[in-house]
Design a protein around this motif. Structure first.
Motif, PDB file in Angstrom:
ATOM      1  N   SER A 168      -6.017  -1.731   5.443  1.00  0.00           N
ATOM      2  CA  SER A 168      -5.435  -0.494   4.923  1.00  0.00           C
ATOM      3  C   SER A 168      -4.278  -0.036   5.802  1.00  0.00           C
ATOM      4  O   SER A 168      -3.254   0.445   5.301  1.00  0.00           O
ATOM      5  CB  SER A 168      -6.497   0.600   4.817  1.00  0.00           C
ATOM      6  N   GLY A 169      -4.409  -0.202   7.133  1.00  0.00           N
ATOM      7  CA  GLY A 169      -3.321   0.160   8.038  1.00  0.00           C
ATOM      8  C   GLY A 169      -2.112  -0.743   7.874  1.00  0.00           C
ATOM      9  O   GLY A 169      -0.969  -0.273   7.869  1.00  0.00           O
ATOM     10  N   ASP A 170      -2.354  -2.040   7.732  1.00  0.00           N
ATOM     11  CA  ASP A 170      -1.243  -2.983   7.521  1.00  0.00           C
ATOM     12  C   ASP A 170      -0.513  -2.667   6.219  1.00  0.00           C
ATOM     13  O   ASP A 170       0.719  -2.714   6.147  1.00  0.00           O
ATOM     14  CB  ASP A 170      -1.769  -4.422   7.475  1.00  0.00           C
ATOM     15  N   HIS A 171      -1.292  -2.362   5.165  1.00  0.00           N
ATOM     16  CA  HIS A 171      -0.689  -2.051   3.868  1.00  0.00           C
ATOM     17  C   HIS A 171       0.162  -0.786   3.948  1.00  0.00           C
ATOM     18  O   HIS A 171       1.284  -0.744   3.422  1.00  0.00           O
ATOM     19  CB  HIS A 171      -1.785  -1.874   2.821  1.00  0.00           C
ATOM     20  N   LEU A 172      -0.357   0.236   4.635  1.00  0.00           N
ATOM     21  CA  LEU A 172       0.386   1.484   4.765  1.00  0.00           C
ATOM     22  C   LEU A 172       1.674   1.269   5.548  1.00  0.00           C
ATOM     23  O   LEU A 172       2.741   1.769   5.168  1.00  0.00           O
ATOM     24  CB  LEU A 172      -0.481   2.537   5.459  1.00  0.00           C
ATOM     25  N   LEU A 173       1.601   0.493   6.634  1.00  0.00           N
ATOM     26  CA  LEU A 173       2.801   0.239   7.427  1.00  0.00           C
ATOM     27  C   LEU A 173       3.838  -0.525   6.607  1.00  0.00           C
ATOM     28  O   LEU A 173       5.038  -0.239   6.687  1.00  0.00           O
ATOM     29  CB  LEU A 173       2.443  -0.541   8.693  1.00  0.00           C
ATOM     30  N   ARG A 174       3.399  -1.508   5.815  1.00  0.00           N
ATOM     31  CA  ARG A 174       4.340  -2.247   4.966  1.00  0.00           C
ATOM     32  C   ARG A 174       5.057  -1.307   4.006  1.00  0.00           C
ATOM     33  O   ARG A 174       6.266  -1.447   3.751  1.00  0.00           O
ATOM     34  CB  ARG A 174       3.609  -3.346   4.192  1.00  0.00           C
ATOM     35  N   GLN A 175       4.314  -0.351   3.439  1.00  0.00           N
ATOM     36  CA  GLN A 175       4.933   0.604   2.522  1.00  0.00           C
ATOM     37  C   GLN A 175       5.989   1.443   3.233  1.00  0.00           C
ATOM     38  O   GLN A 175       7.078   1.680   2.700  1.00  0.00           O
ATOM     39  CB  GLN A 175       3.863   1.510   1.914  1.00  0.00           C
ATOM     40  N   ILE A 176       5.660   1.907   4.446  1.00  0.00           N
ATOM     41  CA  ILE A 176       6.601   2.738   5.202  1.00  0.00           C
ATOM     42  C   ILE A 176       7.833   1.932   5.574  1.00  0.00           C
ATOM     43  O   ILE A 176       8.968   2.393   5.419  1.00  0.00           O
ATOM     44  CB  ILE A 176       5.904   3.300   6.463  1.00  0.00           C
ATOM     45  N   VAL A 177       7.628   0.702   6.072  1.00  0.00           N
ATOM     46  CA  VAL A 177       8.746  -0.145   6.474  1.00  0.00           C
ATOM     47  C   VAL A 177       9.633  -0.455   5.276  1.00  0.00           C
ATOM     48  O   VAL A 177      10.871  -0.413   5.366  1.00  0.00           O
ATOM     49  CB  VAL A 177       8.231  -1.442   7.130  1.00  0.00           C
TER      50      VAL A 177
END
Length: 208
Positions: A168-177
């Protein structure tokens, strides 16, 4: 927002605590500039103008002639949120390549340094794509970003399955990036053409 406990004195990057998580994301994009290599390079060299304009609405403060403090926006997961501010140094051009790397923030609150750490490594590369008959001058700019964020999570979150917390953290960071990088790419392309009185090419999908 959940309350935080203070991590050990170890750096976040070297910590083996279950409360410290590292999330990573990569981004690749490419934009076309309707001008020659030298004109595009001269524009990118003057980053004190375009970087501040194109990073908006993110807050940008100059650290020195080459470095800036950039507030990325909110990063949240399972009710826990941080708003990272990082130092970025825009290095001088090296044969058509521009590197951007993380630098320490001298005035950062020590409590925030215990809460998160960011490693931002980016590169802009110029390529002359002008037509052979010189009827149109084009320069392609490739944008590569590798981003890692270490966060000290509240102990409550460690009760959740490891895979869920990580994915979930990796997915959220990808969205932000993706959101930040796409917006920055578009705005640089639009700012360059507007400042040179040129018609901006249409937006294209990122290569990720």
């Amino acid at each position: 927002m959940l309350l935080l406990t203070r991590p050990s004195t170890d750096t976040l990057r070297g910590s083996d605590s279950r409360q410290v998580r590292c999330y990573r994301s990569e981004f690749r994009d490419r934009m076309e500039m309707r001008a020659d290599f030298q004109t595009v390079g001269a524009y990118l060299d003057r980053h004190e103008g375009w970087f501040r304009r194109c990073a908006a609405p993110m807050e940008v403060k100059a650290i020195d002639e080459q470095a800036y403090a950039l507030t990325l926006g909110r990063f949240g997961n399972f009710g826990f949120e941080v708003e990272p501010t990082i130092g970025l140094r825009l290095l001088p051009q090296n044969a058509g390549n521009y590197a951007i790397s993380t630098v320490p923030l001298s005035n950062q609150d020590p409590a925030l340094a215990d809460l998160y750490d960011v490693d931002f490594q980016a590169n802009l590369s110029l390529e002359d794509n002008s037509s052979s008959d010189a009827s149109e001058e084009l320069t392609a700019v490739s944008w590569d970003l590798d981003l890692s964020v270490w966060i000290h999570l509240p102990k409550m979150i460690t009760l959740l399955p490891d895979g869920l917390v990580q994915s979930s953290g990796d997915h959220l960071l990808r969205q932000i990036v993706r959101q930040i990088s796409r917006r920055l790419t578009w705005k640089v392309q639009e700012d360059f053409h507007a400042s040179h009185g040129l018609v901006c090419p249409p937006r294209r999908r990122a290569a990720f």
